[in-house]
Write a protein that holds these residues in place. Sequence first.
Motif, mmCIF file in Angstrom:
data_model
loop_
_atom_site.group_PDB
_atom_site.id
_atom_site.type_symbol
_atom_site.label_atom_id
_atom_site.label_comp_id
_atom_site.label_asym_id
_atom_site.label_seq_id
_atom_site.Cartn_x
_atom_site.Cartn_y
_atom_site.Cartn_z
ATOM 1 N N ASP A 1 0.829 -1.208 0.000
ATOM 2 C CA ASP A 1 0.000 0.000 0.000
ATOM 3 C C ASP A 1 0.865 1.261 0.000
ATOM 4 O O ASP A 1 0.565 2.233 -0.707
ATOM 5 C CB ASP A 1 -0.937 0.015 1.206
ATOM 6 N N LYS A 2 1.946 1.245 0.783
ATOM 7 C CA LYS A 2 2.858 2.399 0.810
ATOM 8 C C LYS A 2 3.525 2.578 -0.550
ATOM 9 O O LYS A 2 3.695 3.705 -1.035
ATOM 10 C CB LYS A 2 3.928 2.221 1.886
ATOM 11 N N LEU A 3 3.894 1.465 -1.161
ATOM 12 C CA LEU A 3 4.546 1.513 -2.468
ATOM 13 C C LEU A 3 3.602 2.082 -3.522
ATOM 14 O O LEU A 3 4.007 2.885 -4.369
ATOM 15 C CB LEU A 3 5.004 0.110 -2.867
ATOM 16 N N VAL A 4 2.354 1.700 -3.458
ATOM 17 C CA VAL A 4 1.354 2.197 -4.414
ATOM 18 C C VAL A 4 1.165 3.703 -4.242
ATOM 19 O O VAL A 4 1.008 4.440 -5.216
ATOM 20 C CB VAL A 4 0.011 1.452 -4.241
ATOM 21 N N ALA A 5 1.197 4.178 -3.001
ATOM 22 C CA ALA A 5 0.979 5.600 -2.721
ATOM 23 C C ALA A 5 2.240 6.444 -2.921
ATOM 24 O O ALA A 5 2.172 7.677 -2.883
ATOM 25 C CB ALA A 5 0.468 5.766 -1.291
ATOM 26 N N ALA A 6 3.379 5.808 -3.144
ATOM 27 C CA ALA A 6 4.641 6.546 -3.301
ATOM 28 C C ALA A 6 4.611 7.373 -4.585
ATOM 29 O O ALA A 6 3.947 7.013 -5.554
ATOM 30 C CB ALA A 6 5.817 5.576 -3.338
ATOM 31 N N PRO A 7 5.342 8.500 -4.594
ATOM 32 C CA PRO A 7 5.346 9.367 -5.777
ATOM 33 C C PRO A 7 5.954 8.690 -7.014
ATOM 34 O O PRO A 7 5.585 8.995 -8.139
ATOM 35 C CB PRO A 7 6.177 10.581 -5.362
ATOM 36 N N SER A 8 6.887 7.768 -6.802
ATOM 37 C CA SER A 8 7.461 7.067 -7.955
ATOM 38 C C SER A 8 7.327 5.557 -7.724
ATOM 39 O O SER A 8 7.354 5.076 -6.590
ATOM 40 C CB SER A 8 8.934 7.441 -8.139
ATOM 41 N N ASP B 1 8.542 1.809 -7.799
ATOM 42 C CA ASP B 1 9.755 1.003 -7.735
ATOM 43 C C ASP B 1 9.375 -0.420 -8.150
ATOM 44 O O ASP B 1 8.907 -1.224 -7.347
ATOM 45 C CB ASP B 1 10.313 1.025 -6.315
ATOM 46 N N GLU B 2 9.607 -0.718 -9.431
ATOM 47 C CA GLU B 2 9.185 -2.009 -9.977
ATOM 48 C C GLU B 2 9.881 -3.179 -9.283
ATOM 49 O O GLU B 2 9.260 -4.203 -8.996
ATOM 50 C CB GLU B 2 9.450 -2.061 -11.481
ATOM 51 N N LYS B 3 11.154 -3.031 -8.994
ATOM 52 C CA LYS B 3 11.904 -4.113 -8.355
ATOM 53 C C LYS B 3 11.314 -4.421 -6.972
ATOM 54 O O LYS B 3 11.108 -5.582 -6.620
ATOM 55 C CB LYS B 3 13.377 -3.726 -8.240
ATOM 56 N N LYS B 4 11.027 -3.376 -6.201
ATOM 57 C CA LYS B 4 10.453 -3.554 -4.861
ATOM 58 C C LYS B 4 9.040 -4.133 -4.964
ATOM 59 O O LYS B 4 8.672 -5.011 -4.176
ATOM 60 C CB LYS B 4 10.431 -2.198 -4.123
ATOM 61 N N ALA B 5 8.256 -3.679 -5.926
ATOM 62 C CA ALA B 5 6.898 -4.193 -6.107
ATOM 63 C C ALA B 5 6.929 -5.676 -6.440
ATOM 64 O O ALA B 5 6.142 -6.469 -5.905
ATOM 65 C CB ALA B 5 6.185 -3.421 -7.213
ATOM 66 N N ARG B 6 7.842 -6.076 -7.309
ATOM 67 C CA ARG B 6 7.969 -7.485 -7.676
ATOM 68 C C ARG B 6 8.387 -8.318 -6.457
ATOM 69 O O ARG B 6 7.858 -9.397 -6.214
ATOM 70 C CB ARG B 6 8.972 -7.650 -8.808
ATOM 71 N N GLN B 7 9.328 -7.797 -5.674
ATOM 72 C CA GLN B 7 9.802 -8.507 -4.484
ATOM 73 C C GLN B 7 8.666 -8.689 -3.473
ATOM 74 O O GLN B 7 8.452 -9.793 -2.958
ATOM 75 C CB GLN B 7 10.962 -7.750 -3.832
ATOM 76 N N LEU B 8 7.928 -7.599 -3.187
ATOM 77 C CA LEU B 8 6.841 -7.675 -2.217
ATOM 78 C C LEU B 8 5.726 -8.612 -2.685
ATOM 79 O O LEU B 8 5.189 -9.398 -1.898
ATOM 80 C CB LEU B 8 6.277 -6.283 -1.937
ATOM 81 N N SER B 9 5.384 -8.530 -3.969
ATOM 82 C CA SER B 9 4.312 -9.398 -4.470
ATOM 83 C C SER B 9 4.743 -10.864 -4.444
ATOM 84 O O SER B 9 3.937 -11.753 -4.158
ATOM 85 C CB SER B 9 3.865 -8.975 -5.870
ATOM 86 N N THR B 10 6.013 -11.134 -4.706
ATOM 87 C CA THR B 10 6.525 -12.508 -4.640
ATOM 88 C C THR B 10 6.493 -13.014 -3.207
ATOM 89 O O THR B 10 6.093 -14.149 -2.946
ATOM 90 C CB THR B 10 7.958 -12.575 -5.212
ATOM 91 N N GLU B 11 6.901 -12.175 -2.259
ATOM 92 C CA GLU B 11 6.881 -12.571 -0.847
ATOM 93 C C GLU B 11 5.447 -12.815 -0.371
ATOM 94 O O GLU B 11 5.186 -13.766 0.371
ATOM 95 C CB GLU B 11 7.538 -11.500 0.022
ATOM 96 N N LEU B 12 4.507 -11.952 -0.796
ATOM 97 C CA LEU B 12 3.112 -12.121 -0.405
ATOM 98 C C LEU B 12 2.547 -13.418 -0.999
ATOM 99 O O LEU B 12 1.862 -14.174 -0.306
ATOM 100 C CB LEU B 12 2.275 -10.917 -0.841
ATOM 101 N N ALA B 13 2.864 -13.683 -2.249
ATOM 102 C CA ALA B 13 2.388 -14.923 -2.881
ATOM 103 C C ALA B 13 2.956 -16.150 -2.160
ATOM 104 O O ALA B 13 2.255 -17.142 -1.954
ATOM 105 C CB ALA B 13 2.786 -14.943 -4.356
ATOM 106 N N ARG B 14 4.223 -16.080 -1.752
ATOM 107 C CA ARG B 14 4.840 -17.186 -1.026
ATOM 108 C C ARG B 14 4.132 -17.401 0.312
ATOM 109 O O ARG B 14 3.806 -18.529 0.694
ATOM 110 C CB ARG B 14 6.324 -16.928 -0.794
ATOM 111 N N ALA B 15 3.849 -16.316 1.020
ATOM 112 C CA ALA B 15 3.164 -16.414 2.314
ATOM 113 C C ALA B 15 1.749 -16.971 2.136
ATOM 114 O O ALA B 15 1.295 -17.801 2.937
ATOM 115 C CB ALA B 15 3.114 -15.044 2.997
ATOM 116 N N GLN B 16 1.060 -16.541 1.091
ATOM 117 C CA GLN B 16 -0.273 -17.073 0.816
ATOM 118 C C GLN B 16 -0.199 -18.557 0.488
ATOM 119 O O GLN B 16 -1.028 -19.349 0.944
ATOM 120 C CB GLN B 16 -0.929 -16.306 -0.332
#
Length: 181
Positions: free
Chosen positions: A93-100, A102-117
């Motif tokens: 959510d913070k990444l989505v609201a950020a002014p720019s 960060d594709e690398k961070k978004a990919r990392q977070l989504s991968t971690e969330l998918a792993r946890a799910q």
Amino acid sequence: MNTHHTLVRILITSVLTLSSTWVNAEPPHPEDAPPKAGPGLVQETPGFGLPPHLAALGLSETQEDKIFYILHAEAPAIRNNFKQQRKLREEIDKLVAAPSFDEKKARQLSTELARAQGEAIFSRINTESRIRALLTTEQLIKLDEKRELDKPRPEARPEHPPLPASKSWENRPREPILKQM
């Protein structure tokens, strides 16, 4: 409904132990309820602490104890997984609201969330399998029948009349999307 709420709803549903049949369980009929304990008497509730769909199977005390220990042992891991998923969604959510972006961070977070799910889903499947292994054939049949009855029926959904041909998606103008912008 935004994506965050949809993810939360999916996560909660997928992690509930032994699917969501216990949510839809009917309350026991008053005549089937054990007698109320009087003053100074201790009342034992059969299946205490178990989801209603399991308690209704007529489990032996040994089965109840084993199921309790399985569920009890899983509780800390389930809680930690939920906390991890919540933190990851907050970071997303913070990444989505950020002014720019960060594709690398978004990919990392989504991968971690998918792993946890995935871990949560595997945990639920593993727990259900271990519990099913404790049940007798008759109890498994009863459980499967209960699940079948609790499944949402397609006829329970409201029917929507078809759109008139003029408003149908298939009959829309075929203009390129870029022209419309």
